[in-house]
Design a protein around this motif. Sequence first.
Motif, PDB file in Angstrom:
ATOM      1  N   VAL A 509       0.832  -1.216   0.000  1.00 33.65           N
ATOM      2  CA  VAL A 509       0.000   0.000   0.000  1.00 33.65           C
ATOM      3  C   VAL A 509       0.862   1.259   0.000  1.00 33.65           C
ATOM      4  CG1 VAL A 509      -2.009   0.994   1.087  1.00 33.65           C
ATOM      5  CG2 VAL A 509      -1.312  -1.307   1.690  1.00 33.65           C
ATOM      6  N   VAL A 581      -5.438  13.663  -0.631  1.00 34.19           N
ATOM      7  CA  VAL A 581      -5.298  13.557  -2.094  1.00 34.19           C
ATOM      8  C   VAL A 581      -4.729  12.187  -2.460  1.00 34.19           C
ATOM      9  CG1 VAL A 581      -4.113  14.500  -4.104  1.00 34.19           C
ATOM     10  CG2 VAL A 581      -5.029  16.033  -2.386  1.00 34.19           C
ATOM     11  N   TRP A 582      -3.748  11.728  -1.667  1.00 33.21           N
ATOM     12  CA  TRP A 582      -3.189  10.385  -1.910  1.00 33.21           C
ATOM     13  C   TRP A 582      -4.283   9.331  -1.762  1.00 33.21           C
ATOM     14  CZ3 TRP A 582       0.796   7.587   1.758  1.00 33.21           C
ATOM     15  CH2 TRP A 582       1.165   6.371   1.167  1.00 33.21           C
ATOM     16  N   ALA A 584      -7.438   9.764  -2.122  1.00 37.40           N
ATOM     17  CA  ALA A 584      -8.351   9.865  -3.260  1.00 37.40           C
ATOM     18  C   ALA A 584      -7.749   9.199  -4.478  1.00 37.40           C
ATOM     19  CB  ALA A 584      -8.653  11.332  -3.547  1.00 37.40           C
ATOM     20  N   GLU A 585      -6.432   9.299  -4.613  1.00 35.71           N
ATOM     21  CA  GLU A 585      -5.781   8.700  -5.777  1.00 35.71           C
ATOM     22  C   GLU A 585      -5.643   7.187  -5.647  1.00 35.71           C
ATOM     23  OE1 GLU A 585      -4.629  10.320  -8.709  1.00 35.71           O
ATOM     24  OE2 GLU A 585      -6.015  11.762  -7.838  1.00 35.71           O
ATOM     25  N   SER A 586      -5.382   6.703  -4.420  1.00 34.23           N
ATOM     26  CA  SER A 586      -5.088   5.270  -4.358  1.00 34.23           C
ATOM     27  C   SER A 586      -6.146   4.437  -3.644  1.00 34.23           C
ATOM     28  CB  SER A 586      -3.709   5.036  -3.750  1.00 34.23           C
ATOM     29  OG  SER A 586      -3.780   5.072  -2.353  1.00 34.23           O
ATOM     30  N   TRP A 587      -6.992   5.016  -2.801  1.00 37.62           N
ATOM     31  CA  TRP A 587      -8.040   4.223  -2.173  1.00 37.62           C
ATOM     32  C   TRP A 587      -9.414   4.583  -2.712  1.00 37.62           C
ATOM     33  CZ3 TRP A 587      -6.097   5.146   3.513  1.00 37.62           C
ATOM     34  CH2 TRP A 587      -4.976   4.335   3.743  1.00 37.62           C
ATOM     35  N   GLY A 588      -9.514   5.717  -3.406  1.00 36.41           N
ATOM     36  CA  GLY A 588     -10.788   6.066  -4.015  1.00 36.41           C
ATOM     37  C   GLY A 588     -11.661   6.972  -3.185  1.00 36.41           C
ATOM     38  N   ARG A 589     -11.152   7.491  -2.100  1.00 39.11           N
ATOM     39  CA  ARG A 589     -11.941   8.508  -1.404  1.00 39.11           C
ATOM     40  C   ARG A 589     -11.001   9.492  -0.734  1.00 39.11           C
ATOM     41  NH1 ARG A 589      -9.834   7.888   2.585  1.00 39.11           N
ATOM     42  NH2 ARG A 589     -10.009   6.466   4.313  1.00 39.11           N
ATOM     43  N   PHE A 590     -11.508  10.759  -0.591  1.00 41.26           N
ATOM     44  CA  PHE A 590     -10.653  11.824  -0.121  1.00 41.26           C
ATOM     45  C   PHE A 590     -10.523  11.782   1.400  1.00 41.26           C
ATOM     46  CE2 PHE A 590     -10.050  16.274   1.209  1.00 41.26           C
ATOM     47  CZ  PHE A 590      -8.887  16.553   0.542  1.00 41.26           C
TER      48      PHE A 590
END
Lengths: 692, 761
Positions: A509, A581-582, A584-590
Amino acid sequence: MKRLLVFFLFFAVLPLLSSQENILETQNIPVSHLGRFRPLDSSSRLWLYEFYQREQIKKEHADRFQSPNRSALHLLWNLHFQGHQKWDHSPLFFIHLASIKSLLGLETNRSHFSFDELQSALAENRETNLALVKKLITYEFSKHLLETTNRGSNQKIELTSLTPNLWAQIKGQDLVVLAAPNNPPWHFLKPGMVLAPDFKKDELLIKKDKPLIDDILNLFNRLKEYAAYEGPVMASEKNLEEALDALKQKHLPPKEIAQTLENHAPLTSRMQQPGMTIKALPGRFSQGDWFSLKALKLKLYDRETQTLVPIRNFTSFSDDRFEKIQSTYLALEEAWNQIPRSPEKTQNLLHKLTDELKSGYASLAGTIYKEAAGKSLSYPSLTQIKMETIYYQYPFIEICIALYAMAVCFFFLNYKPLQINAFFCLIAAFLVHTFILGMRCFIVQRPPVSNMFETVIYVPWVAVLVSFFLSSVYKNRFVLIASSIAALALLILIKLTDVNSRLDNVQAVLDSQYWLIIHVLLVVGSYGVFILSGILAHFYLIGLVKEKEETPSLAFLSKIILQSLYLGVALLIPGTILGGVWAAESWGRFWDWDPKESWAFISACIYLIFIHAYTFHHIRHFGLAVGSITGLLAISFTWYGVNYILGTGLHTYGFGSGGEVFYYLYFAAELLFLFIIFFIRFLPGRKLVEKN
Amino acid sequence: MMNLKKAYHFLGSIHFAITLITSVAILTIAGTFIESKTNSHRYAAALTYENPFFIFLLWCFFINILVSALRRWPFKMRHIPFLITHTGLLMILGGVLVKSYFGTQGSMAIMEGSASHEILQPGTYMVQLDPFGEKNRAHQYAITQNFLGRFHLKNLTEANLKLELVNYFPHSKESFQTWVRESQGFISGLAPFPVFEWNQNQQNLPISMQIDPWEVYAFHTTDPSELIKTAYLQGMKIRLIDRLTEEVIFQGLLSKALEESITLLNGEAKVDLSVNFSALEGLVEPKLTLSIPNLDPIEIFLSGTKSLINHRQLQILGNSPLVVDLERTPALLFVEDHDSDLFLFAFDAHGRMHNQIFRQGALNPIIVYGNGFGGYAVQTDIPFSNQVGRKEIETAQQNLLVEQFEENMDKNLQLAAPLALFQNACSDTKHKFVENCIAFLAHWNNSSSWLYPENLPLPKNLENIFAALSFSHEEQKACHWVSQVFQEIEPRLKQGKEVGVILEEIQWPLVASLKSIHDSDAGSLLRLLSQQIFAASNLLSYTDSDETLSPSKKAHLLSAYLRVFGIHWAEIAALPSVNLETLTMEAPLTSIRKKTSPSKKIEENLPMITLRAYQENKTQSFSLTYDPFASGLRWPILGGKYLVRFQPQFKKIPYKVRLRNARQINYANSTQPYSFESDLIVTDLRTNLPVEKTISMNQVYETWDGYRFYLANIAPPAETSVRQVQIVVNHDPAKYWLTYPGAIILTFGIFLLFWIRPYRK
């Protein structure tokens, strides 16, 4: 001049601190261990640590290990060549928890036990075996009940996480065995046996028992691994010979014999059987799969000569080199087991083997061995391997602690000439500290913030770095004292607690260099700044109590506190948002109110409250100092509490347990401090005066 | 006006701001601790972060920041950092709000090889109603909760059917019922039958129903294994028969024989029935054992391919002189234990046992039944035969042997010497060779001795053949010596002694060479022994007596000859495949829902709803349990016209995602994962253009219009089975113009605020 001498002397003494080895020759052989390619010396230290909780045999155990050489490397080579039997009485197995010792009927005032002792407690003594096994099954059963949704209250559950064919069920009030396998340690269980009378599923108990159960399972694994260490005679090869004899008696054609033998004992599984230590041979067919030196001893059936012949080249080395390695290794094994052993001969052969393995590796170093989408893994360079050996061989953290401690002492002895000494000590400590972090970065090729140990190293480093910056701007030595105290305290803390200090692979992760650098470095960096400001706040409050009114130097200190708070907040808030932001980019939520997120938010809120209140003149320097300490409590919870006390959420990679008591003590002490300060501050007639 | 201005100033005041930040922080702290205590994120969220009060606080926050900015109007240079910081904050808040109203967030679970264009939204509730037989015309009813906590049904699609929410309960447990429902049993096509409660002392069991010829028993019990034994013994008769004369020696109830043992001429015979039952594996080798004085015990397996065949310990000597047969009225037994697991047993007329387990959560196969759609059923196929018993199997075995022998005779193979001898005698007397040969082997086998007894009369045909059989001198001599030695050995064998021991007792000179062959069973040792004697016989003396040998004596000698060649019934007979019939039954599958106390871990609760459906003049009430993955059975309502399921809401996205492959890549020589990856084919449904992409953790696929696909989970981790991948799909329309710029502006603002002159303290 004197000062310089002291330092030179110190570094001259440094090499003497490390232990002397007589098989140091082999320390830099690259081997595959725990998912990475490491030098043999480091691997053997980690290997010993798993069993013994130390990287070296203790002095008082030396005679029980029958060797004056107490190094892990030496013991590993010994076990590798001679098998485990000779060490069955040596206290190799570390058991930490008193509860396990009492379950097993072992003396609770000892912490190291021999294989024989544990074997008899676990496999032969029915009473102790059942006590332990029952505990284990009850725990696993409760865990299953909790983890699986919508389970019926009296489900039959197969506890495959322990072993196949082990079934348990609640009958009436009790938890009973439904079926159990016959092999140790389960052999005393019989169907119908009550495991836990009056069984209730209890979430808290599961949390509480987890360390115990983990330790038991870990002990099982260690025993199993240890029991698999074989001497010059390998059971698998002996079985193969016997099987061949039996087949030959049946007068089968060679083709059929070859097939039957391969089905009976496949070569691939023999190459990876348990107990195969020192994985120093790169496989030819699958990149990154390495094999033990013991694999050189395996035999294969040759159809033409109809006999067993030594294994042929299975490595990515040239056939020529392989043959050299094989013959050297076999000769070495023989020499090692010779009584009396001739050190010269073994030394020679070890030298030859090391040379061949190292020069074989040289052509691999730096090449890619595993590719995944958008990233790849490559073999470490020889320099990296060498550096790792050095990293493990010298007690850098202890040196760091000593230097910081000296700095703190010199600072506190308020004697002018010593102040410069203190400053030099601090610089030296910081250099060693930087060196530790730099080494870790260089060896594993990533920022040093991916587990608890690394953050505990990184945070004080940031604190010291910032303190240099602040002290150069504001010309104030208190900043330096504060940062050395922070560094000293945190480094001592990681030495006291048993945090995993290994150089390990990063969790999948976290494997995103870009975001890891931005988010984690910012947020964890802010912790360092906040700790600095928290300690300064203590200085300020203590100074205020001492002086009874705010002196100019205290007011000046308060200015530094404010600046450090600003800096901390400027790191924490963007860091947290960029973490969003990370996510949001890698888990799909902000933002999802995950406990770690929540606590970063709470800490930010607390600092913002005090900064706003200060900005709008609702509080002054006193309030700001109190705010800095309150904020530090929140930060400490974000850092430690979320992982070790709450233990839920998505930021699981840092989870652990232990040290709660220290944390609560710290928390209570801090609250008591604040209470006393408030008491003095607002006591009628003893008002402390702030200027503003 | 004053008040209004006061209120305006308060809304923008620092006091209000600090109050708000403090309350939000306290609520959040509470939330994290609740989550840790209950282990439930949703429970904590419902109380705090998602609580209307919390949302209200956030809106207040929004207003506070806005008003505090407006209060500074007209703006001056020194307000710039403040404005920038707080604009950033407003943009982030706005971005989160826009996404929650206009964005998409959900997940799809795809198996390797399959595809989907729908995403499930976990934690939402919906009733999905599919008209039977019509695809893609589903009706959807969302179930939502208003702020008073009441649940409502909201029709999301047009339907000519009215649905009403009657009841909602937060947690329930669903279990499946098959053959037994409470106190009634069901077999499709038959009237329901009663199910009784059974306790251990009850010996006479009530019959629930009679389906000719089967008796049906049905019980609830805590102790299935004891009940099975009791049920098996109901009316079970045991019969002991003399093998050669076929005379019935004993006949009686098995239950009695088990208790009292059987009195025979030469003593007491003991019967033992072992029926081990485990709820996991079913019946474990049920068998009947008969111990007879002066004879080795007989075992009869009661299930499987070897069932009913009498097997004695000394089978090398041939069949036991006694035969055991069982007989009863065939019966079916339904047993439900207290875990609602159901066990079905069948006992046929000859005492064979068969069982099948219908365990909760492991019901298969499930079939769909009825014209149109009536519901679900479970089916069972029970092999049984009320005609084929032990005797029939033995006859079949003999016929099979004849058949196999004749087949081989057609191949013109050379016969073994003793068989050739017998064949000559057959052709001399014009008898069929194969049939008579097998008949002799069977007769010999039934005589239960190593060699054919000299004084045992032969059947007519065989007597004629043996009368014509003539040995050469050498053969007769050798067979004679074999017979002589075995006369010494056989009684000792029957006493149960080991071959090695016997050989030492009779001081057999070549015992060492026999013993050197390890791992040999008694049969092959004895065969080797007879071969030794046969070979050694020419060293021994033997005088032909002048009188002709009796047929039985010749049979005796031939049997010795056959033993030398290893030809004996026990060595050559194969198990015949018995043609069993199949009893096929079905029972409707129904589900039962029980309200259970809800757990604090909301994620684990499965709500139950009761609905009423109206269509034209039909109404029907029914209950459903939540199916969190929309993967379970859909239940029929209104006579099978609709299929209905209570599941999370789903949303169609304009992309179809097909999963080609999912994998976990580990670090070298370890099980620690280095990378999780999935190969996807994402097809834009508007243009039908497929795109191949590999996504992994930290590597997302984003389409041109902002749909993002994330890899969340791969299960199971093992390489061996087909994997299922959890893909999170989201679409955030505000991300690039509110949230992310907001973050940058905020960061910039903080730096200005703290370190730029006009605003610095």
